[in-house]
Design a protein around this motif. Structure first.
Motif, mmCIF file in Angstrom:
data_model
loop_
_atom_site.group_PDB
_atom_site.id
_atom_site.type_symbol
_atom_site.label_atom_id
_atom_site.label_comp_id
_atom_site.label_asym_id
_atom_site.label_seq_id
_atom_site.Cartn_x
_atom_site.Cartn_y
_atom_site.Cartn_z
ATOM 1 N N GLU A 51 0.773 -1.086 0.135
ATOM 2 C CA GLU A 51 0.033 -0.040 0.028
ATOM 3 C C GLU A 51 0.726 1.268 -0.076
ATOM 4 O O GLU A 51 1.792 1.414 0.784
ATOM 5 C CB GLU A 51 -0.639 -0.187 1.128
ATOM 6 C CG GLU A 51 -1.811 0.875 1.307
ATOM 7 C CD GLU A 51 -2.770 0.667 2.546
ATOM 8 O OE1 GLU A 51 -3.774 0.088 2.294
ATOM 9 O OE2 GLU A 51 -2.535 1.193 3.671
ATOM 10 N N VAL B 266 1.988 4.869 0.915
ATOM 11 C CA VAL B 266 1.954 5.775 2.041
ATOM 12 C C VAL B 266 1.985 7.116 1.603
ATOM 13 O O VAL B 266 3.075 7.613 1.109
ATOM 14 C CB VAL B 266 2.920 5.262 3.048
ATOM 15 C CG1 VAL B 266 2.942 5.988 4.283
ATOM 16 C CG2 VAL B 266 2.921 3.784 3.427
ATOM 17 N N ARG C 109 3.508 11.073 -1.849
ATOM 18 C CA ARG C 109 3.951 9.661 -1.451
ATOM 19 C C ARG C 109 5.274 9.734 -1.105
ATOM 20 O O ARG C 109 6.343 10.158 -1.327
ATOM 21 C CB ARG C 109 3.856 8.702 -3.000
ATOM 22 C CG ARG C 109 4.271 7.155 -2.436
ATOM 23 C CD ARG C 109 3.987 6.244 -3.676
ATOM 24 N NE ARG C 109 5.029 6.305 -4.515
ATOM 25 C CZ ARG C 109 4.689 5.965 -6.128
ATOM 26 N NH1 ARG C 109 3.738 5.492 -6.132
ATOM 27 N NH2 ARG C 109 5.821 6.242 -6.765
ATOM 28 N N ASP D 214 4.036 0.558 2.551
ATOM 29 C CA ASP D 214 3.741 -0.516 3.550
ATOM 30 C C ASP D 214 3.402 -1.697 2.926
ATOM 31 O O ASP D 214 2.753 -1.752 1.889
ATOM 32 C CB ASP D 214 2.690 0.008 4.679
ATOM 33 C CG ASP D 214 3.245 1.034 5.555
ATOM 34 O OD1 ASP D 214 4.604 1.475 5.629
ATOM 35 O OD2 ASP D 214 2.505 1.545 6.295
ATOM 36 N N ARG E 233 0.612 -4.641 9.837
ATOM 37 C CA ARG E 233 1.288 -3.732 8.907
ATOM 38 C C ARG E 233 2.693 -3.509 9.098
ATOM 39 O O ARG E 233 3.116 -3.315 10.415
ATOM 40 C CB ARG E 233 0.653 -2.299 8.982
ATOM 41 C CG ARG E 233 1.017 -1.080 8.204
ATOM 42 C CD ARG E 233 0.243 0.082 8.449
ATOM 43 N NE ARG E 233 -1.146 0.086 7.680
ATOM 44 C CZ ARG E 233 -1.592 0.252 6.464
ATOM 45 N NH1 ARG E 233 -0.598 1.043 5.559
ATOM 46 N NH2 ARG E 233 -2.780 0.292 5.857
ATOM 47 N N HIS F 81 6.776 -1.360 7.439
ATOM 48 C CA HIS F 81 7.493 -0.557 6.431
ATOM 49 C C HIS F 81 8.010 -1.567 5.303
ATOM 50 O O HIS F 81 8.279 -2.652 5.630
ATOM 51 C CB HIS F 81 8.570 0.215 6.845
ATOM 52 C CG HIS F 81 7.939 1.373 7.706
ATOM 53 N ND1 HIS F 81 8.937 2.318 8.218
ATOM 54 C CD2 HIS F 81 6.960 1.742 8.251
ATOM 55 C CE1 HIS F 81 8.266 3.126 8.803
ATOM 56 N NE2 HIS F 81 7.091 2.721 9.072
ATOM 57 N N ARG G 123 10.578 3.700 2.467
ATOM 58 C CA ARG G 123 10.277 5.121 2.766
ATOM 59 C C ARG G 123 11.327 5.878 1.829
ATOM 60 O O ARG G 123 12.632 5.618 1.587
ATOM 61 C CB ARG G 123 10.606 5.512 4.202
ATOM 62 C CG ARG G 123 9.530 5.097 5.211
ATOM 63 C CD ARG G 123 8.367 5.619 4.814
ATOM 64 N NE ARG G 123 7.162 5.251 5.775
ATOM 65 C CZ ARG G 123 6.262 3.994 5.649
ATOM 66 N NH1 ARG G 123 6.582 3.379 4.554
ATOM 67 N NH2 ARG G 123 5.420 3.604 6.345
#
Length: 195
Positions: free
Chosen positions: A39, A41, A47, A51, A59, A61, A64
């Protein structure tokens, strides 16, 4: 004989949404569904990463953007574009799901969701092994997503795409609202063929 169903298409076309809708349809017809999806984030209107979310709602990570990921904790840093991949988080959440896949309750087959087999996920050798074992296992049918071919081929992605027991649906803006029933029917055929 078809055993697995994969969706491919450009980023953002709706592959994950179709996976989620197919899962809802399968669950409402009594099929056991397990696995995970990826999904986006968002933060501050953009954005900031991805995740991994299990079908039971856990959930973790996956990645990032570098300035949000913080400093590297030593060891090798895995990156895809501007994203830093959190391999330990990804593996801690997803690998146990693969270990449980063979334990089908009452011998009934399950659908196991792998969304997605992409560049970020392929940094994990354990994930690659787990995907291969699951595709070869008689215990489940896989519903997964793979990226469209772009640039250098990704070994496992091309392996999945060329398997004889895999049906690949290409999702586009034109067909994404009408393709769901075909996907669900293909999964039901896979489940029937295996019993």
């Amino acid at each position: 004989m078809l055993k697995h169903v994969f969706l491919t298409g450009p980023p953002g076309v709706g592959k994950t949404t179709l996976v989620q809708k197919a899962c809802e349809a399968l669950v409402s017809s009594g099929v056991g569904v397990e696995g995970f999806y990826t999904e986006e984030v968002r933060g501050g209107g953009r954005r900031v990463g991805f995740d991994v979310v299990t079908l039971t709602g856990e959930r973790g990570h996956l990645s990032r953007i570098r300035d949000i990921a913080g400093a590297s904790h030593g060891g090798r840093e895995y990156t895809v574009g501007q994203y830093v991949v959190d391999l330990p988080s990804f593996e801690n959440l997803t690998l146990p799901l693969f270990r449980n896949v063979g334990s089908a309750a009452g011998g009934s087959r399950k659908v196991f969701v792998i969304d997605e087999i992409g560049k970020m996920e392929l940094f994990s050798q354990s994930f690659i092994r787990a995907v291969r074992q699951t595709l070869d296992s008689p215990a489940c049918t896989v519903l997964g997503t793979i990226p469209i071919p772009k640039g250098k081929p990704l070994g496992l992605v091309e392996e999945v795409r060329s398997r004889r027991d895999v049906k690949v649906f290409t999702v586009s803006k034109e067909n994404r609202n009408v393709i769901l029933q075909d996907i669900v029917s293909a999964l039901q055929e896979c489940l029937k063929a295996a019993t």
